[in-house]
Each structure stands twice: as structure tokens, then as C-alpha cells.
Design a protein around this motif. Structure first.
Motif, PDB file in Angstrom:
ATOM      1  N   VAL A  16      -2.168  14.219 -12.079  1.00 41.27           N
ATOM      2  CA  VAL A  16      -1.735  12.824 -12.173  1.00 41.27           C
ATOM      3  C   VAL A  16      -2.798  12.068 -12.956  1.00 41.27           C
ATOM      4  CG1 VAL A  16      -1.115  10.723 -10.949  1.00 41.27           C
ATOM      5  CG2 VAL A  16      -0.547  12.937  -9.959  1.00 41.27           C
ATOM      6  N   VAL A  17      -2.382  11.373 -14.003  1.00 43.53           N
ATOM      7  CA  VAL A  17      -3.305  10.646 -14.870  1.00 43.53           C
ATOM      8  C   VAL A  17      -3.167   9.147 -14.620  1.00 43.53           C
ATOM      9  CG1 VAL A  17      -3.907  10.089 -17.261  1.00 43.53           C
ATOM     10  CG2 VAL A  17      -3.304  12.439 -16.637  1.00 43.53           C
ATOM     11  N   GLY A  18      -4.297   8.472 -14.556  1.00 43.07           N
ATOM     12  CA  GLY A  18      -4.315   7.024 -14.442  1.00 43.07           C
ATOM     13  C   GLY A  18      -4.849   6.392 -15.716  1.00 43.07           C
ATOM     14  N   ILE A  19      -4.209   5.328 -16.154  1.00 43.52           N
ATOM     15  CA  ILE A  19      -4.643   4.574 -17.331  1.00 43.52           C
ATOM     16  C   ILE A  19      -4.799   3.123 -16.907  1.00 43.52           C
ATOM     17  CG2 ILE A  19      -4.060   3.809 -19.669  1.00 43.52           C
ATOM     18  CD1 ILE A  19      -2.209   6.230 -19.883  1.00 43.52           C
ATOM     19  N   GLY A  20      -5.990   2.550 -17.069  1.00 46.43           N
ATOM     20  CA  GLY A  20      -6.121   1.143 -16.718  1.00 46.43           C
ATOM     21  C   GLY A  20      -7.555   0.685 -16.589  1.00 46.43           C
ATOM     22  N   GLY A  21      -7.730  -0.604 -16.665  1.00 47.31           N
ATOM     23  CA  GLY A  21      -9.047  -1.197 -16.557  1.00 47.31           C
ATOM     24  C   GLY A  21      -9.267  -2.230 -17.639  1.00 47.31           C
ATOM     25  N   THR A  22     -10.495  -2.689 -17.739  1.00 48.77           N
ATOM     26  CA  THR A  22     -10.868  -3.663 -18.757  1.00 48.77           C
ATOM     27  C   THR A  22     -12.193  -3.249 -19.376  1.00 48.77           C
ATOM     28  OG1 THR A  22     -12.024  -5.038 -17.130  1.00 48.77           O
ATOM     29  CG2 THR A  22      -9.708  -5.558 -17.551  1.00 48.77           C
ATOM     30  N   ILE A  23     -12.466  -3.746 -20.538  1.00 47.14           N
ATOM     31  CA  ILE A  23     -13.737  -3.465 -21.208  1.00 47.14           C
ATOM     32  C   ILE A  23     -14.825  -4.341 -20.581  1.00 47.14           C
ATOM     33  CG2 ILE A  23     -14.965  -3.596 -23.406  1.00 47.14           C
ATOM     34  CD1 ILE A  23     -12.338  -3.064 -24.820  1.00 47.14           C
ATOM     35  N   GLY A  24     -15.996  -3.759 -20.365  1.00 50.48           N
ATOM     36  CA  GLY A  24     -17.110  -4.559 -19.888  1.00 50.48           C
ATOM     37  C   GLY A  24     -17.465  -4.341 -18.437  1.00 50.48           C
ATOM     38  N   GLY A  25     -17.195  -3.161 -17.899  1.00 47.50           N
ATOM     39  CA  GLY A  25     -17.556  -2.876 -16.518  1.00 47.50           C
ATOM     40  C   GLY A  25     -16.353  -2.533 -15.671  1.00 47.50           C
ATOM     41  N   VAL A  26     -16.629  -2.009 -14.479  1.00 46.41           N
ATOM     42  CA  VAL A  26     -15.547  -1.633 -13.563  1.00 46.41           C
ATOM     43  C   VAL A  26     -14.884  -2.899 -13.034  1.00 46.41           C
ATOM     44  CG1 VAL A  26     -14.969  -0.443 -11.433  1.00 46.41           C
ATOM     45  CG2 VAL A  26     -16.756   0.482 -12.922  1.00 46.41           C
ATOM     46  N   SER A  27     -13.586  -2.997 -13.203  1.00 46.65           N
ATOM     47  CA  SER A  27     -12.836  -4.212 -12.876  1.00 46.65           C
ATOM     48  C   SER A  27     -11.996  -4.019 -11.622  1.00 46.65           C
ATOM     49  CB  SER A  27     -11.916  -4.574 -14.042  1.00 46.65           C
ATOM     50  OG  SER A  27     -10.962  -3.529 -14.240  1.00 46.65           O
ATOM     51  N   SER A  28     -11.389  -5.111 -11.173  1.00 48.40           N
ATOM     52  CA  SER A  28     -10.448  -5.029 -10.064  1.00 48.40           C
ATOM     53  C   SER A  28      -9.286  -4.102 -10.411  1.00 48.40           C
ATOM     54  CB  SER A  28      -9.913  -6.426  -9.713  1.00 48.40           C
ATOM     55  OG  SER A  28     -10.941  -7.267  -9.255  1.00 48.40           O
ATOM     56  N   THR A  29      -8.844  -4.156 -11.648  1.00 52.06           N
ATOM     57  CA  THR A  29      -7.739  -3.308 -12.085  1.00 52.06           C
ATOM     58  C   THR A  29      -8.107  -1.839 -11.952  1.00 52.06           C
ATOM     59  OG1 THR A  29      -7.117  -5.013 -13.682  1.00 52.06           O
ATOM     60  CG2 THR A  29      -6.143  -2.844 -13.984  1.00 52.06           C
ATOM     61  N   GLU A  30      -9.298  -1.489 -12.367  1.00 52.02           N
ATOM     62  CA  GLU A  30      -9.735  -0.102 -12.306  1.00 52.02           C
ATOM     63  C   GLU A  30      -9.903   0.361 -10.864  1.00 52.02           C
ATOM     64  OE1 GLU A  30     -13.237   2.474 -14.517  1.00 52.02           O
ATOM     65  OE2 GLU A  30     -12.439   0.642 -15.459  1.00 52.02           O
ATOM     66  N   ARG A  31     -10.415  -0.504 -10.013  1.00 53.95           N
ATOM     67  CA  ARG A  31     -10.586  -0.140  -8.608  1.00 53.95           C
ATOM     68  C   ARG A  31      -9.223   0.009  -7.921  1.00 53.95           C
ATOM     69  NH1 ARG A  31     -15.840  -3.927  -8.212  1.00 53.95           N
ATOM     70  NH2 ARG A  31     -17.400  -2.268  -8.424  1.00 53.95           N
ATOM     71  N   ALA A  32      -8.277  -0.840  -8.274  1.00 53.32           N
ATOM     72  CA  ALA A  32      -6.927  -0.705  -7.731  1.00 53.32           C
ATOM     73  C   ALA A  32      -6.307   0.620  -8.159  1.00 53.32           C
ATOM     74  CB  ALA A  32      -6.067  -1.880  -8.189  1.00 53.32           C
ATOM     75  N   LEU A  33      -6.487   0.971  -9.415  1.00 49.16           N
ATOM     76  CA  LEU A  33      -5.953   2.227  -9.937  1.00 49.16           C
ATOM     77  C   LEU A  33      -6.557   3.418  -9.210  1.00 49.16           C
ATOM     78  CD1 LEU A  33      -4.352   3.907 -11.988  1.00 49.16           C
ATOM     79  CD2 LEU A  33      -6.202   3.520 -13.635  1.00 49.16           C
ATOM     80  N   ARG A  34      -7.851   3.356  -8.919  1.00 51.79           N
ATOM     81  CA  ARG A  34      -8.515   4.459  -8.229  1.00 51.79           C
ATOM     82  C   ARG A  34      -7.916   4.682  -6.843  1.00 51.79           C
ATOM     83  NH1 ARG A  34     -10.561   8.486 -10.146  1.00 51.79           N
ATOM     84  NH2 ARG A  34      -9.052   9.385  -8.727  1.00 51.79           N
ATOM     85  N   ILE A  35      -7.596   3.586  -6.132  1.00 48.92           N
ATOM     86  CA  ILE A  35      -6.982   3.711  -4.808  1.00 48.92           C
ATOM     87  C   ILE A  35      -5.634   4.420  -4.913  1.00 48.92           C
ATOM     88  CG2 ILE A  35      -5.964   2.406  -2.896  1.00 48.92           C
ATOM     89  CD1 ILE A  35      -8.173   0.283  -3.372  1.00 48.92           C
ATOM     90  N   ALA A  36      -4.826   4.026  -5.893  1.00 47.36           N
ATOM     91  CA  ALA A  36      -3.513   4.643  -6.065  1.00 47.36           C
ATOM     92  C   ALA A  36      -3.636   6.110  -6.462  1.00 47.36           C
ATOM     93  CB  ALA A  36      -2.713   3.875  -7.118  1.00 47.36           C
ATOM     94  N   LEU A  37      -4.553   6.428  -7.352  1.00 50.43           N
ATOM     95  CA  LEU A  37      -4.745   7.820  -7.763  1.00 50.43           C
ATOM     96  C   LEU A  37      -5.178   8.692  -6.592  1.00 50.43           C
ATOM     97  CD1 LEU A  37      -6.525   7.772 -11.255  1.00 50.43           C
ATOM     98  CD2 LEU A  37      -4.280   8.738 -10.724  1.00 50.43           C
ATOM     99  N   ASP A  38      -6.102   8.186  -5.790  1.00 51.43           N
ATOM    100  CA  ASP A  38      -6.561   8.957  -4.638  1.00 51.43           C
ATOM    101  C   ASP A  38      -5.412   9.213  -3.665  1.00 51.43           C
ATOM    102  OD1 ASP A  38      -9.086   9.070  -5.682  1.00 51.43           O
ATOM    103  OD2 ASP A  38      -9.958   7.568  -4.344  1.00 51.43           O
ATOM    104  N   ALA A  39      -4.529   8.234  -3.500  1.00 54.77           N
ATOM    105  CA  ALA A  39      -3.373   8.414  -2.621  1.00 54.77           C
ATOM    106  C   ALA A  39      -2.437   9.484  -3.163  1.00 54.77           C
ATOM    107  CB  ALA A  39      -2.626   7.083  -2.457  1.00 54.77           C
ATOM    108  N   ALA A  40      -2.259   9.517  -4.477  1.00 55.35           N
ATOM    109  CA  ALA A  40      -1.432  10.565  -5.087  1.00 55.35           C
ATOM    110  C   ALA A  40      -2.051  11.937  -4.857  1.00 55.35           C
ATOM    111  CB  ALA A  40      -1.270  10.296  -6.578  1.00 55.35           C
ATOM    112  N   GLY A  41      -3.357  12.011  -4.965  1.00 53.15           N
ATOM    113  CA  GLY A  41      -4.033  13.279  -4.737  1.00 53.15           C
ATOM    114  C   GLY A  41      -3.873  13.757  -3.306  1.00 53.15           C
ATOM    115  N   ARG A  42      -3.986  12.842  -2.347  1.00 46.11           N
ATOM    116  CA  ARG A  42      -3.829  13.223  -0.941  1.00 46.11           C
ATOM    117  C   ARG A  42      -2.398  13.609  -0.618  1.00 46.11           C
ATOM    118  NH1 ARG A  42      -7.133   8.612  -0.335  1.00 46.11           N
ATOM    119  NH2 ARG A  42      -5.308   7.365   0.181  1.00 46.11           N
TER     120      ARG A  42
END
Length: 207
Positions: A16-42
Motif C-alpha cells: 500500500v503506497v501513501g502519497i501526501g504532505g507538504t514541502i518544508g517539514g513533516v506536516s499534519s497531512t503527512e502525519r494523518a497519512l501515516r496513521i492511515a497507512l499503519d492501519a492498512a498494514g495492520r
């Protein structure tokens, strides 16, 4: 591009591939995506791979007339080709998706002539939008759905719309609103559950 997968699974497990975030550091969007990706993995025992803001910043503006591609462009496209499912997360910029996310999705034109799966054909795609206020979340989700349809993918029934004015994410992979974490996990779970069905449909079509 660094693999951000945090779940220990088989090396040959579906991806499962995640695409998302913003330039200039880890953003809320990227952290939200990480939660969803981890749920897919589990949920599905999938491998996960995230292309965050720093990864997408290395992708040049998409030029359809270019005769060569950079190593980062090649890696991005080849990773999508290997994926069984996708999750896209975008901040809402001026009522729509960000330019950096759109540029990454434009690069999928490289798959247009693929025999096995052009674009995102028959692939389940989870959607996440974050914005400082509710108005842009809805229009950003709508834009993402339109793009996924154009790429022949299947947006999952549930999409997560997050008001970053109200919800704050932390570095430990959590958020101030438990309901938001559950919504993001639902996106990941739906993607994981639909991926095997999409594979069966693809085998019937191509077999």
C-alpha cells in the motif's frame, strides 16, 4: 526516497503506497497519512511505503514531452506499479489539492500505456484532506475523487476530512481528537479490505 514503513511484515506482502504532505517539514497531512497507512498494514498485513513532502519535492515539474526521467521519478512510478492500493492525502490550498500532490499524480501519465494496469485501473484509493477550516476539506476531497476517477481508480466509500484548526497531531503518531484517528484508520482499513477484491477483478478481466 526513504521507506517510512513502521510495521514488520513479509517482504513479499502486498504493498500500500501513501502519497501526501507538504514541502518544508513533516506536516499534519503527512502525519494523518501515516496513521492511515499503519492501519492498512495492520488490517491486511500489507507492506507500506510513503512518499511524503520531502520525497515529492524532489520530483521535477512533470513534462509530458521529456524523453528521460530522473531516478526519483522512476522510483515513484515503479513503486505505484507494484502497489495493490493507494492512499492520497492533500492539504487544501485555495479550495483544492496542493500543487506538489498534483504534480506527483500527473507523473502517473507514465503508466498510460501499461498493459497490465494503466494509471490506477481497478485500484482502491483512500482519500484524506486537511485544511485550516472545514470549507476547503470538502472541495479538496471532491477534487481528489475526480482525479482518481480520471485515473480509473476506485475511491473508497469513506474519505477523511480533517480540520487542522481543531485537530493537532503529535510526533508519536497520535492526534488530539480520537475520532479523527478512528476516521483515518477507517480509510486505511477500507483500502486494505478492498485491495484483494480489486485483484480478483483484475485477474478476471486480464485472465
Amino acid at each position: 526516497m526513504a521507506d517510512a514503513a513502521a510495521i514488520d511484515v513479509r517482504a513479499d506482502a502486498p504493498l500500500v503506497v501513501g502519497i501526501g504532505g507538504t514541502i518544508g517539514g513533516v506536516s499534519s497531512t503527512e502525519r494523518a497519512l501515516r496513521i492511515a497507512l499503519d492501519a492498512a498494514g495492520r488490517e491486511g498485513g500489507f507492506r507500506t511505503r510513503m512518499f511524503g513532502g520531502a520525497d515529492m519535492a524532489r520530483l521535477p515539474l512533470y513534462d509530458p514531452r521529456a524523453t528521460t526521467r530522473t531516478p526519483d521519478e522512476i522510483e515513484f512510478v515503479e513503486t505505484i506499479r507494484q502497489a495493490s492500493a493507494l492512499i492520497i492525502a492533500s492539504p487544501g490550498y485555495h479550495g483544492s489539492i496542493s500543487g506538489v500532490v498534483k504534480n506527483a499524480l500527473d507523473l502517473l501519465e507514465e503508466t498510460a500505456r501499461d498493459v497490465d494496469r494503466p494509471y490506477l485501473a481497478d485500484m482502491p484509493v483512500g482519500l484524506i484532506a486537511t485544511a485550516y477550516g472545514w470549507q476547503a476539506t470538502g472541495s479538496t476531497i471532491a477534487a481528489l475523487r475526480s482525479i482518481v476517477h480520471a485515473l480509473r481508480g476506485w475511491p473508497t466509500p469513506f474519505a477523511a476530512a480533517i480540520n487542522s484548526q481543531l485537530t493537532k497531531f503529535d510526533e508519536e503518531g497520535g492526534a488530539s481528537e480520537p475520532a479523527v484517528v478512528e476516521q483515518l484508520c477507517m480509510v486505511g482499513r477500507q483500502v486494505a479490505r478492498f485491495a484483494p477484491l480489486a485483484k480478483q477483478m483484475s485477474l478476471r478481466t486480464n485472465g
